[in-house]
Design a protein around this motif. Structure first.
Motif: not given
Length: 223
Positions: A145-156
């Motif tokens: 399983l390959k996953v790329f997690l992201t989030a908004s700049a503000a959340a990060r």
């Protein structure tokens, strides 16, 4: 399907996307090992800074990396990192290492050495959740399983500043700097693998993200 009980989960993404917390939680639930590849680069960076060599001297940095006795635990509920026998769990999360780790990580020889080390750990355990910035594309391209997690700049920035008790604006600026360096380096730049599933964690809690990854594994028959 996983091969003879083997289950490798590759979790990539930028700092603050939630990959470390999610990866540890998922590994614990699966009864699998956990590997924080970023901690390995940070430990090498700590050794480089302690040696006094210039960060711009790639050959000198590579020599320090080659000489370090680097050891990292794989227990998701309590792992430790040592460099030359020194436990550096706290030191590698400090501002000095954080400010230098992108430069050290960009040295091709350093990446080659650590990728080899990481692959050896994966092969040894067989059942493991690995997190970093080049896992799906370079370290474990055959992951189940390959996953790329992201989030908004503000959340990060909010998440990261809460972790290290730092100013949100300053943290956002540092994250932007690291993103720029990590995504433009020649050796294994930060990017989503073509066959990875992208998941935006901005509005998701840790439990929700882990549950979604469990569902993905179940659908592949590798739970």
């Amino acid at each position: 399907m996983a091969r003879s009980g083997r289950c490798v989960v590759a979790v990539d993404g930028p700092s603050g996307s939630g990959k470390s917390t999610v990866s540890r939680r998922l590994a614990a639930e699966l009864g699998a090992g956990y590997l924080d590849t970023g901690a390995m680069y940070r430990a090498i960076t700590w050794a480089v800074l302690r040696s006094g060599v210039e960060l711009t001297d790639a050959d000198a940095v590579a020599k320090v990396a080659a000489d370090v006795d680097l050891r990292i635990g794989t227990d998701p509920q309590g792992y430790h990192v040592t460099a030359d026998g020194v436990t550096v769990d706290a030191e590698i999360r400090g501002p000095e290492v954080t400010g230098a780790v992108s430069a050290v990580s960009a040295v091709p020889t350093v990446r080659t050495m650590l990728v080899e080390h990481q692959r050896a750990i994966i092969d040894q355990l067989g059942r493991i959740v690995v997190e970093g910035r080049d896992i799906a594309g370079v370290v474990a391209p055959d992951a189940d399983l390959k996953v790329f997690l992201t989030a908004s700049a503000a959340a990060r920035a909010a998440r990261r500043s809460a972790e290290i008790a730092a100013d949100v604006a300053a943290t956002a600026e540092d994250l932007a700097r690291r993103d720029r360096l990590d995504s433009t380096r020649k050796a294994s730049p930060l990017q989503k693998a073509a066959d990875a599933v992208e998941l935006d964690t901005t509005e998701l809690g840790i439990d929700e993200v882990v549950a979604r990854l469990r569902e993905m594994l179940n659908s592949k028959g590798v739970a």
